[in-house]
Design an enzyme around this catalytic site. Structure first.
Site, PDB file in Angstrom:
ATOM      1  N   HIS A 194       0.865  -1.190   0.000  1.00 29.03           N
ATOM      2  CA  HIS A 194       0.000   0.000   0.000  1.00 29.03           C
ATOM      3  C   HIS A 194       0.893   1.227   0.000  1.00 29.03           C
ATOM      4  O   HIS A 194       1.956   1.233   0.613  1.00 29.03           O
ATOM      5  CB  HIS A 194      -0.897   0.021   1.250  1.00 29.03           C
ATOM      6  CG  HIS A 194      -2.071   0.917   1.110  1.00 29.03           C
ATOM      7  ND1 HIS A 194      -1.990   2.259   1.344  1.00 29.03           N
ATOM      8  CD2 HIS A 194      -3.332   0.670   0.707  1.00 29.03           C
ATOM      9  CE1 HIS A 194      -3.175   2.813   1.124  1.00 29.03           C
ATOM     10  NE2 HIS A 194      -4.002   1.874   0.718  1.00 29.03           N
ATOM     11  N   ASP A 241      -7.938  -5.363   0.029  1.00 25.36           N
ATOM     12  CA  ASP A 241      -8.407  -6.223  -1.068  1.00 25.36           C
ATOM     13  C   ASP A 241      -8.049  -7.684  -0.871  1.00 25.36           C
ATOM     14  O   ASP A 241      -8.502  -8.536  -1.627  1.00 25.36           O
ATOM     15  CB  ASP A 241      -7.804  -5.724  -2.393  1.00 25.36           C
ATOM     16  CG  ASP A 241      -8.326  -4.346  -2.722  1.00 25.36           C
ATOM     17  OD1 ASP A 241      -7.537  -3.399  -2.770  1.00 25.36           O
ATOM     18  OD2 ASP A 241      -9.551  -4.212  -2.855  1.00 25.36           O
TER      19      ASP A 241
HETATM   20  C1  SDX Z   1      -6.199   0.037  -2.890  1.00 21.05           C
HETATM   21  O1  SDX Z   1      -4.456   4.595  -2.100  1.00 21.05           O
HETATM   22  C2  SDX Z   1      -5.347   3.947  -1.469  1.00 21.05           C
HETATM   23  O2  SDX Z   1      -5.736   4.301  -0.368  1.00 21.05           O
HETATM   24  C3  SDX Z   1      -5.923   2.734  -2.197  1.00 21.05           C
HETATM   25  C4  SDX Z   1      -6.920   1.916  -1.418  1.00 21.05           C
HETATM   26  C5  SDX Z   1      -8.188   2.677  -1.151  1.00 21.05           C
HETATM   27  O3  SDX Z   1      -8.914   2.307  -0.224  1.00 21.05           O
HETATM   28  O4  SDX Z   1      -8.513   3.602  -1.962  1.00 21.05           O
HETATM   29  O5  SDX Z   1      -6.374   1.495  -0.182  1.00 21.05           O
HETATM   30  C6  SDX Z   1      -7.361   0.684  -2.206  1.00 21.05           C
HETATM   31  O6  SDX Z   1      -5.938   0.363  -4.023  1.00 21.05           O
HETATM   32  C7  SDX Z   1      -5.354  -0.940  -2.118  1.00 21.05           C
HETATM   33  C8  SDX Z   1      -4.093  -1.435  -2.927  1.00 21.05           C
HETATM   34  C9  SDX Z   1      -4.579  -2.530  -3.870  1.00 21.05           C
HETATM   35  N1  SDX Z   1      -3.546  -2.869  -4.829  1.00 21.05           N
HETATM   36  C10 SDX Z   1      -2.912  -4.072  -4.762  1.00 21.05           C
HETATM   37  O7  SDX Z   1      -3.103  -4.907  -3.874  1.00 21.05           O
HETATM   38  C11 SDX Z   1      -1.984  -4.327  -5.948  1.00 21.05           C
HETATM   39  C12 SDX Z   1      -0.635  -4.855  -5.430  1.00 21.05           C
HETATM   40  N2  SDX Z   1       0.024  -3.776  -4.723  1.00 21.05           N
HETATM   41  C13 SDX Z   1       1.016  -2.988  -5.463  1.00 21.05           C
HETATM   42  O8  SDX Z   1       0.648  -2.749  -6.798  1.00 21.05           O
HETATM   43  C14 SDX Z   1       1.513  -1.762  -4.681  1.00 21.05           C
HETATM   44  O9  SDX Z   1       1.780  -2.191  -3.408  1.00 21.05           O
HETATM   45  C15 SDX Z   1       0.649  -0.517  -4.609  1.00 21.05           C
HETATM   46  C16 SDX Z   1       0.249  -0.010  -5.954  1.00 21.05           C
HETATM   47  C17 SDX Z   1      -0.570  -0.779  -3.806  1.00 21.05           C
HETATM   48  C18 SDX Z   1       1.484   0.574  -3.892  1.00 21.05           C
HETATM   49  O10 SDX Z   1       2.567   0.816  -4.709  1.00 21.05           O
HETATM   50  P1  SDX Z   1       3.611   2.013  -4.347  1.00 21.05           P
HETATM   51  O11 SDX Z   1       3.290   2.660  -3.064  1.00 21.05           O
HETATM   52  O12 SDX Z   1       3.740   2.882  -5.550  1.00 21.05           O
HETATM   53  O13 SDX Z   1       4.897   1.202  -4.043  1.00 21.05           O
HETATM   54  P2  SDX Z   1       5.911   0.760  -5.132  1.00 21.05           P
HETATM   55  O14 SDX Z   1       5.162   0.236  -6.313  1.00 21.05           O
HETATM   56  O15 SDX Z   1       6.889   1.861  -5.339  1.00 21.05           O
HETATM   57  O16 SDX Z   1       6.609  -0.497  -4.424  1.00 21.05           O
HETATM   58  C19 SDX Z   1       7.617  -0.271  -3.445  1.00 21.05           C
HETATM   59  C20 SDX Z   1       8.453  -1.534  -3.514  1.00 21.05           C
HETATM   60  C21 SDX Z   1       8.866  -1.903  -4.948  1.00 21.05           C
HETATM   61  O17 SDX Z   1      10.093  -2.599  -4.867  1.00 21.05           O
HETATM   62  P3  SDX Z   1      11.470  -1.712  -5.193  1.00 21.05           P
HETATM   63  O18 SDX Z   1      11.261  -1.108  -6.579  1.00 21.05           O
HETATM   64  O19 SDX Z   1      11.536  -0.664  -4.108  1.00 21.05           O
HETATM   65  O20 SDX Z   1      12.576  -2.741  -5.145  1.00 21.05           O
HETATM   66  O21 SDX Z   1       7.680  -2.652  -3.036  1.00 21.05           O
HETATM   67  C22 SDX Z   1       7.505  -3.596  -4.095  1.00 21.05           C
HETATM   68  C23 SDX Z   1       7.828  -2.881  -5.411  1.00 21.05           C
HETATM   69  O22 SDX Z   1       8.320  -3.800  -6.364  1.00 21.05           O
HETATM   70  N3  SDX Z   1       6.089  -4.003  -4.057  1.00 21.05           N
HETATM   71  C24 SDX Z   1       5.669  -5.261  -4.193  1.00 21.05           C
HETATM   72  C25 SDX Z   1       4.269  -5.183  -4.041  1.00 21.05           C
HETATM   73  N4  SDX Z   1       3.908  -3.912  -3.831  1.00 21.05           N
HETATM   74  C26 SDX Z   1       5.032  -3.181  -3.851  1.00 21.05           C
HETATM   75  N5  SDX Z   1       6.323  -6.428  -4.439  1.00 21.05           N
HETATM   76  C27 SDX Z   1       5.549  -7.529  -4.522  1.00 21.05           C
HETATM   77  N6  SDX Z   1       4.209  -7.557  -4.373  1.00 21.05           N
HETATM   78  C28 SDX Z   1       3.527  -6.397  -4.143  1.00 21.05           C
HETATM   79  N7  SDX Z   1       2.200  -6.406  -4.002  1.00 21.05           N
END
Ligand code: SDX
Length: 431
Positions: A308, A366
């Site tokens: 998140h 989720d």
């Molecule tokens: C919702 O914003 C909100 O409040 C949203 C929400 C709401 O109520 O409105 O809470 C609802 O959208 C919840 C989130 C649902 N999405 C998912 O479950 C999809 C999987 N999650 C990821 O796509 C990700 O965690 C996000 C999009 C939710 C957050 O991404 P960020 O904050 O932009 O973080 P990032 O992509 O920069 O990741 C940081 C690091 C990365 O590694 P590095 O590049 O630093 O080496 O963490 C890793 C990412 O690769 N990472 C994950 C991961 N999420 C982040 N690695 C594996 N699995 C994951 N799910």
């Protein structure tokens, strides 16, 4: 806006610029950069807005480190345990919990606006049967601006109120109709003698051939899912609604824009993607393979339902959702559901893995919602429409707050331009 108690000094090419700092009632201080470009001729740079406050707000607060979520100051676990969705809607819209008279009046106004203009049914019939319900919701909600002209003038507080009630009241009817159309069953009209969640379950699952009895435990779980998804600060879809509204667009167009944004698998589409991922994993013994993929930088795969932007601890909504999942699955006698088993083992394995611990990747809202919805009989394609229904009150509350902001101006970000500078046109024969 609070008065600046202190300032930040920015030095560029030996020139100092004083920037006001405001302190919130909770959360980090903010640096006011509104005059920066005018004074220093520079932009700030923050793709994805990881460090940028787009507005001030009094509606919802998240402490990502503590895993805390407050709606008008009330913790989400207390609201999920003691309140119900329409009362939370009143709280988000008005800032205070309602008296019994206020609640009765609010619930009555919502209940009496759940029907759609009869002619709107034609919109559904224009879609293919296999259209994703989110495509239908974006289209039908946008089309509401063509049917409810008496609540599109955003400068009229009464019309804003009417549009708010209409949207909260009609979203379940639209979502249920999208579902019925998708499965080829007749539309079911809402009933005024049912509560919000029971009405939605009946509109989705009843058929004319027999009486439908709403299971109160499922209705309670449905209502809790609505509450847990109601609002969440300036998330992507809420920011989309605010940006659309800043141009003066009508409320139905703004909410349709929010629905479109929520559809993405990184946002509201994650509950569908999460369940599809759990099904793809299939059995507990395949979990290590998928965790390895999630950690592999070369592999775009991510664990859906994990991570998140703000929560760097457990999403408090996931904790409540997990309790509901256990209740619902036990009630339905599917507590040995293989998907739930995979989910529970995946959660354990991920939380024990240093990669997820270091990056503070915890289950989010989720992760468990899809399991409950599937157990209730919803297809995965209906998960995000249910999220959209729930979030409508959050979008509307934030939309109303923005319209009452005297500082409101159209949102228009700038950019760091890396393209070609001016050059002469080359005729095709000379290329
Ligand atoms: C919702 O914003 C909100 O409040 C949203 C929400 C709401 O109520 O409105 O809470 C609802 O959208 C919840 C989130 C649902 N999405 C998912 O479950 C999809 C999987 N999650 C990821 O796509 C990700 O965690 C996000 C999009 C939710 C957050 O991404 P960020 O904050 O932009 O973080 P990032 O992509 O920069 O990741 C940081 C690091 C990365 O590694 P590095 O590049 O630093 O080496 O963490 C890793 C990412 O690769 N990472 C994950 C991961 N999420 C982040 N690695 C594996 N699995 C994951 N799910």
């Amino acid at each position: 806006m609070a008065d600046a108690q202190k300032t930040a000094t920015l030095t560029i090419d030996g020139q100092d610029y004083e920037l006001p700092i405001y302190s919130p009632t909770a959360g980090p201080d903010v640096i006011d950069i509104r005059k920066l470009y005018g004074q220093a001729g520079v932009f700030t740079y923050d793709p994805g807005f990881t460090s940028t406050a787009s507005t001030d707000s009094t509606i919802t607060f998240i402490d990502g480190g503590k895993g805390e979520l407050l709606h008008r100051g009330y913790p989400i676990d207390q609201l999920a345990g003691k309140s119900h969705y329409l009362e939370v809607c009143y709280l988000l819209l008005n800032g205070e919990l309602p008296t019994s008279e206020q609640l009765e009046d609010f619930e009555s106004r919502v209940t009496n606006h759940t029907m759609l203009h009869e002619q709107m049914m034609n919109f559904f019939r224009g879609f293919r049967r296999d259209a994703h319900p989110m495509a239908i919701m974006v289209g039908v909600v946008g089309a509401m601006s063509a049917f409810y002209h008496d609540s599109t003038d955003i400068s009229d507080p009464w019309q804003r109120e009417v549009a708010s009630i209409r949207l909260i009241a009609k979203m379940p009817t639209i979502a249920a109709m999208a579902y019925k159309y998708h499965i080829g069953q007749p539309f079911v009209y809402p009933r005024n003698d049912l509560d919000y969640a029971s009405n939605f379950l009946r509109m989705c699952f009843s058929v004319p051939a027999e009486e439908y009895q709403v299971n109160p435990i499922l209705a309670r779980a449905m209502d809790r899912i609505f509450t847990l998804h109601a609002d969440h600060e300036q998330n992507a879809s809420t920011s989309t609604v605010r940006l659309a509204s800043s141009s003066g667009a009508n409320p139905f167009a703004c909410i349709a824009a929010g629905i479109a944004c929520l559809w993405g698998p990184a946002h509201g589409g994650a509950n569908q993607a999460c369940l599809e991922m759990l099904r793809e994993i299939g059995t507990v013994d395949r979990i290590p393979e998928f965790i390895a993929r999630a950690k592999d930088k070369e592999d775009p795969f991510r664990l859906m339902g994990f991570g998140h932007r703000v929560y760097k601890n457990f999403d408090p909504r996931a904790t409540v959702m997990k309790e509901s999942a256990d209740e619902v699955l036990e009630l339905l006698g599917v507590d040995n559901n293989p998907v739930l088993q995979v989910a529970k083992e995946l959660e354990k394995a991920a939380l024990a893995d240093p990669y997820f611990a270091e990056k503070k990747l915890f289950p989010n809202v989720d992760f468990y919602s899809g399991i409950i919805l599937e157990a209730m009989g919803f297809p995965t394609s209906m998960f995000t429409p249910i999220f959209a229904m729930s979030r409508t009150v959050g979008w509307i509350s934030q939309w109303k707050e923005q319209l009452s902001d005297p500082q409101l101006k159209i949102g228009r970000p700038r950019q760091l331009y890396q393209g070609e500078t001016a050059r002469e046109y080359v005729d095709i024969e000379n290329r």
